[in-house]
Design an enzyme around this catalytic site. Structure first.
Site, PDB file in Angstrom:
ATOM      1  N   GLY A  12       0.820  -1.214   0.000  1.00 41.14           N
ATOM      2  CA  GLY A  12       0.000   0.000   0.000  1.00 41.14           C
ATOM      3  C   GLY A  12       0.851   1.261   0.000  1.00 41.14           C
ATOM      4  CG  ASP A  13       0.360   3.922   2.345  1.00 43.06           C
ATOM      5  OD1 ASP A  13      -0.805   4.213   2.052  1.00 43.06           O
ATOM      6  OD2 ASP A  13       0.719   3.561   3.479  1.00 43.06           O
ATOM      7  CD  GLU A  14       1.448   0.223  -3.277  1.00 36.18           C
ATOM      8  OE1 GLU A  14       0.442   0.966  -3.152  1.00 36.18           O
ATOM      9  OE2 GLU A  14       1.459  -0.959  -2.917  1.00 36.18           O
ATOM     10  N   GLY A  15       1.467   5.350  -4.020  1.00 33.24           N
ATOM     11  CA  GLY A  15       1.266   6.620  -4.737  1.00 33.24           C
ATOM     12  C   GLY A  15       0.108   6.514  -5.731  1.00 33.24           C
ATOM     13  CE  LYS A  16      -3.318   2.158  -3.460  1.00 32.68           C
ATOM     14  NZ  LYS A  16      -2.139   2.028  -2.595  1.00 32.68           N
ATOM     15  CE  LYS A  18       3.065  12.125  -9.280  1.00 34.34           C
ATOM     16  NZ  LYS A  18       4.344  12.760  -9.256  1.00 34.34           N
ATOM     17  CG  ASN A  38      -8.850   0.002   4.386  1.00 37.13           C
ATOM     18  OD1 ASN A  38      -9.541   0.571   3.549  1.00 37.13           O
ATOM     19  ND2 ASN A  38      -8.543  -1.270   4.300  1.00 37.13           N
ATOM     20  N   GLY A  40      -5.768   5.756   2.191  1.00 36.00           N
ATOM     21  CA  GLY A  40      -5.518   7.199   2.214  1.00 36.00           C
ATOM     22  C   GLY A  40      -4.763   7.507   0.942  1.00 36.00           C
ATOM     23  CG  HIS A  41      -5.901   6.406  -2.472  1.00 36.00           C
ATOM     24  ND1 HIS A  41      -6.666   5.736  -3.380  1.00 36.00           N
ATOM     25  CD2 HIS A  41      -5.356   5.450  -1.677  1.00 36.00           C
ATOM     26  CE1 HIS A  41      -6.583   4.439  -3.149  1.00 36.00           C
ATOM     27  NE2 HIS A  41      -5.807   4.237  -2.111  1.00 36.00           N
ATOM     28  CD  GLN A 224      -6.805  -1.256   1.293  1.00 40.37           C
ATOM     29  OE1 GLN A 224      -7.616  -1.874   0.664  1.00 40.37           O
ATOM     30  NE2 GLN A 224      -7.089  -0.066   1.814  1.00 40.37           N
ATOM     31  CB  ALA A 299      -2.385   9.168   3.674  1.00 38.83           C
ATOM     32  N   GLY A 302      -1.571   8.355  10.274  1.00 40.97           N
ATOM     33  CA  GLY A 302      -0.426   9.156  10.717  1.00 40.97           C
ATOM     34  C   GLY A 302       0.705   8.335  11.303  1.00 40.97           C
ATOM     35  NE  ARG A 303      -1.105   2.659  11.722  1.00 36.68           N
ATOM     36  CZ  ARG A 303      -1.549   1.448  11.432  1.00 36.68           C
ATOM     37  NH1 ARG A 303      -1.386   0.453  12.292  1.00 36.68           N
ATOM     38  NH2 ARG A 303      -2.160   1.199  10.287  1.00 36.68           N
TER      39      ARG A 303
HETATM   40  P1  GDP Z   1      -1.573   5.727  -2.028  1.00 42.06           P
HETATM   41  O1  GDP Z   1      -2.263   5.199  -0.824  1.00 42.06           O
HETATM   42  O2  GDP Z   1      -1.010   4.646  -2.888  1.00 42.06           O
HETATM   43  O3  GDP Z   1      -2.396   6.703  -2.815  1.00 42.06           O
HETATM   44  O4  GDP Z   1      -0.296   6.527  -1.474  1.00 42.06           O
HETATM   45  P2  GDP Z   1      -0.300   7.559  -0.229  1.00 42.06           P
HETATM   46  O5  GDP Z   1      -0.931   8.814  -0.669  1.00 42.06           O
HETATM   47  O6  GDP Z   1      -0.813   6.912   0.985  1.00 42.06           O
HETATM   48  O7  GDP Z   1       1.260   7.723  -0.008  1.00 42.06           O
HETATM   49  C1  GDP Z   1       2.114   8.173  -0.996  1.00 42.06           C
HETATM   50  C2  GDP Z   1       2.824   9.415  -0.450  1.00 42.06           C
HETATM   51  O8  GDP Z   1       3.942   9.713  -1.254  1.00 42.06           O
HETATM   52  C3  GDP Z   1       1.956  10.656  -0.485  1.00 42.06           C
HETATM   53  O9  GDP Z   1       2.323  11.491   0.573  1.00 42.06           O
HETATM   54  C4  GDP Z   1       2.303  11.284  -1.825  1.00 42.06           C
HETATM   55  O10 GDP Z   1       2.083  12.683  -1.846  1.00 42.06           O
HETATM   56  C5  GDP Z   1       3.774  10.980  -1.896  1.00 42.06           C
HETATM   57  N1  GDP Z   1       4.319  10.784  -3.242  1.00 42.06           N
HETATM   58  C6  GDP Z   1       3.749  10.200  -4.322  1.00 42.06           C
HETATM   59  N2  GDP Z   1       4.635  10.111  -5.334  1.00 42.06           N
HETATM   60  C7  GDP Z   1       5.787  10.643  -4.882  1.00 42.06           C
HETATM   61  C8  GDP Z   1       7.098  10.800  -5.459  1.00 42.06           C
HETATM   62  O11 GDP Z   1       7.367  10.425  -6.581  1.00 42.06           O
HETATM   63  N3  GDP Z   1       8.042  11.387  -4.651  1.00 42.06           N
HETATM   64  C9  GDP Z   1       7.792  11.808  -3.401  1.00 42.06           C
HETATM   65  N4  GDP Z   1       8.770  12.352  -2.704  1.00 42.06           N
HETATM   66  N5  GDP Z   1       6.574  11.661  -2.834  1.00 42.06           N
HETATM   67  C10 GDP Z   1       5.599  11.072  -3.558  1.00 42.06           C
HETATM   68  P1  IMO Z   2      -3.807   2.630   0.684  1.00 41.76           P
HETATM   69  O1  IMO Z   2      -4.972   2.443  -0.247  1.00 41.76           O
HETATM   70  C1  IMO Z   2      -1.131   0.894   3.643  1.00 41.76           C
HETATM   71  C2  IMO Z   2      -2.846  -2.057   6.380  1.00 41.76           C
HETATM   72  C3  IMO Z   2      -2.984  -1.695   7.841  1.00 41.76           C
HETATM   73  C4  IMO Z   2      -2.831  -3.057   8.474  1.00 41.76           C
HETATM   74  C5  IMO Z   2      -3.553  -3.976   7.491  1.00 41.76           C
HETATM   75  C6  IMO Z   2      -4.999  -4.281   7.854  1.00 41.76           C
HETATM   76  O2  IMO Z   2      -3.677   4.006   1.218  1.00 41.76           O
HETATM   77  O3  IMO Z   2      -2.563   2.101   0.062  1.00 41.76           O
HETATM   78  P2  IMO Z   2      -7.257  -2.876   7.837  1.00 41.76           P
HETATM   79  O4  IMO Z   2      -7.607  -1.550   8.434  1.00 41.76           O
HETATM   80  O5  IMO Z   2      -7.417  -2.940   6.351  1.00 41.76           O
HETATM   81  O6  IMO Z   2      -7.941  -4.009   8.518  1.00 41.76           O
HETATM   82  O7  IMO Z   2      -5.681  -3.062   8.148  1.00 41.76           O
HETATM   83  O8  IMO Z   2      -3.511  -3.296   6.247  1.00 41.76           O
HETATM   84  N1  IMO Z   2      -3.494  -1.119   5.442  1.00 41.76           N
HETATM   85  C7  IMO Z   2      -2.816  -0.267   4.654  1.00 41.76           C
HETATM   86  N2  IMO Z   2      -1.493  -0.008   4.570  1.00 41.76           N
HETATM   87  N3  IMO Z   2      -1.997   1.511   2.813  1.00 41.76           N
HETATM   88  C8  IMO Z   2      -3.319   1.231   2.859  1.00 41.76           C
HETATM   89  O9  IMO Z   2      -4.193   1.727   1.954  1.00 41.76           O
HETATM   90  C9  IMO Z   2      -3.790   0.341   3.840  1.00 41.76           C
HETATM   91  N4  IMO Z   2      -5.010  -0.125   4.192  1.00 41.76           N
HETATM   92  C10 IMO Z   2      -4.809  -1.016   5.153  1.00 41.76           C
HETATM   93  O10 IMO Z   2      -1.975  -0.809   8.248  1.00 41.76           O
HETATM   94  O11 IMO Z   2      -1.484  -3.433   8.483  1.00 41.76           O
HETATM   95 MG    MG Z   3      -2.228   5.434   1.249  1.00 43.87          MG
END
Ligand code: GDP
Ligand code: IMO
Ligand code: MG
Length: 423
Positions: A12-16, A18, A38, A40-41, A224, A299, A302-303
């Site tokens: 998760g949190d790869e930058g989907k 964006k 769960n 946060g994009h 995720q 996102a 905040g962890r």
């Molecule tokens: P998502 O859940 O896959 O949409 O990703 P998140 O938004 O949770 O986390 C990605 C974080 O990396 C966010 O704070 C974005 O603003 C940031 N981000 C995305 N792409 C880049 C990048 O290429 N470089 C940097 N420094 N930050 C990025």
């Molecule tokens: P995005 O879409 C990163 C993680 C939680 C926990 C596990 C199970 O922003 O990439 P849950 O609340 O789904 O029962 O939690 O999955 N988790 C994520 N980690 N990005 C997410 O979403 C996540 N959604 C859940 O931290 O380890």
């Molecule tokens: Mg996220």
């Protein structure tokens, strides 16, 4: 007309968020297919950062339609807050955002059950986001859930009461100290349902079927990442939905033969938030640097996110399970300044070298085997063209493309919409 998918390939949190925002100009419809708040994009443009949890990441584009699909679980309370955060922008939400009648509702008691279950697990807790995701999907598969479409029926409050009462008894069963005021939580819940009802509830599978027939371009937005998939992730430290490509079929009602491109997105390193195995995790200065420079904080909660080197064994597995046709590499800018970069290309698994993801990747079974590459020192964040990228970064990309056998089409060099290099 085929439906394209955009999926996270790690934890998760790869930058989907964006990338969906960057790609929306090429699509008529953006549709979320699983997960719930769960997620946060994050999207950044014009100096403003937006975080979406349930609303698809195409919402800021004038011409896109946004659909919350049947596979998503919706917490009306969080949904209302998301809508309020969008109020100050010129977005015609009512005509741009549609919700599937078949999406399930997260009740306040689902959140309490999530907290009770996590507390009862103690050290073995999943590290869930405490948004009620697990209990809501359990009610869905247990055939007890409440759906958005129920809100159109006159007896929905009775259905709600019966389910909430059952949940209260279940919370008692956990026998843990969870403090709550259900009256207060319910007042907030019922109020936010009134807000939700302002939007159109639709039979989204039919809507998407007709849209495909009309030649509309559709992008399915995942939440995720593949390693959090309920079947293919690092079980039990996963979420409760199918985050992989097949989840887009069941989460939207898209037939498998209608899937076009599968766009897989990954960070140039690895992060994980919550508990569970993470073979390439770093506990040293390098990991600390990634977290600080990459601003690696969840996102949604905040962890701080755990950080480590890129795990190519896990990434290959994700590419394979999803049938990825195009890759996007995010946050390359965060690695600027590292003299050497490591990529995990195999595992030492119980004394043997393996290059696939085994059943169990706990630290006692798996040790990463690394290939080292030369780092780069240039600041990437102002670069706009592929020709500007440093040679060492090109070598890093070439290595990954060769190993993964899929082209890397986008290199992201910063959080802003404009910090995106197409190759
Ligand atoms: P998502 O859940 O896959 O949409 O990703 P998140 O938004 O949770 O986390 C990605 C974080 O990396 C966010 O704070 C974005 O603003 C940031 N981000 C995305 N792409 C880049 C990048 O290429 N470089 C940097 N420094 N930050 C990025
Ligand atoms: P995005 O879409 C990163 C993680 C939680 C926990 C596990 C199970 O922003 O990439 P849950 O609340 O789904 O029962 O939690 O999955 N988790 C994520 N980690 N990005 C997410 O979403 C996540 N959604 C859940 O931290 O380890
Ligand atoms: Mg996220």
């Amino acid at each position: 007309m085929a439906v394209d998918l955009l999926l996270g390939l790690q934890w998760g949190d790869e930058g989907k968020g964006k990338i969906v925002d960057v790609l929306t100009k090429n699509y008529d419809i953006i549709a979320r297919f699983q997960g719930g708040p769960n997620a946060g994009h994050t999207l950044e443009f014009d100096g403003i950062k937006h975080v979406l949890h349930t609303i698809p990441s195409g919402i800021f584009h004038k011409n896109s339609m946004n659909i919350v699909g049947n596979g998503v679980v919706i917490d009306p309370v969080i949904f209302k807050k998301e809508l309020e955060a969008l109020n100050k922008y010129d977005i015609d939400i009512k005509s741009k955002l549609l919700i599937s009648r078949k999406a399930h509702l997260i009740l306040p008691t689902h959140r309490l059950l999530d907290a009770a279950s996590e507390t009862a697990k103690g050290k073995a807790k999943i590290g869930s986001t405490l948004k009620g995701i697990g209990p809501t999907y359990m009610d869905k598969t247990g055939r007890n859930g409440m759906r958005i479409g129920d809100l159109e029926l006159s007896d929905w409050k009775e259905k709600y009461r019966a389910l909430a009462n059952k949940h209260e008894a279940m919370i008692g069963f956990y026998n843990v100290d969870i403090q709550y005021d259900l009256k207060e939580l319910e007042a907030e819940f019922f109020d936010s349902i009134n807000t939700l009802k302002v939007l159109s509830f639709i039979d989204s599978e039919e809507y998407l079927y007709q849209a495909q027939k009309e030649g509309k371009k559709i992008l399915a937005e995942g939440a995720q990442g593949s390693l959090l998939d309920i079947d293919f992730g690092t079980y039990p430290y996963v979420t409760s939905s199918n985050t992989t490509a097949a989840g887009a079929c069941t989460g939207l009602g898209i037939a498998p033969n209608q899937i076009g491109e599968v766009k897989g997105i990954f960070k140039a390193y690895t992060t994980r938030v919550g508990s569970g195995p993470f073979p390439t995790e770093l506990f040293d200065k390098d990991g600390e640097t990634m977290g600080r420079v990459g601003n690696e904080f969840g996102a949604t909660t905040g962890r701080p996110r755990r950080c480590g080197w890129l795990d190519l064994v896990a990434l290959k597995y994700a590419v394979q399970v999803n049938g990825v046709t195009e890759l996007m590499m995010m946050k390359g800018d965060v690695l600027s300044g590292f003299k050497k970069l490591k990529i995990c290309t195999a595992y030492n698994y119980k004394g043997k070298t393996i290059s696939h993801l085994p059943y169990n990747i706990e630290a006692e079974n798996v040790a990463p085997i690394y290939t080292e590459m030369k780092g780069w020192s240039q600041d990437l964040t102002k670069m706009t063209k592929a020709v500007e990228l440093p040679n060492e970064l090109n070598a890093y990309i070439d290595f990954l493309e060769k190993e993964l056998e899929v082209p890397i089409k986008i290199v992201s060099v910063g959080p802003d919409r404009t910090q995106t290099i197409h190759r």
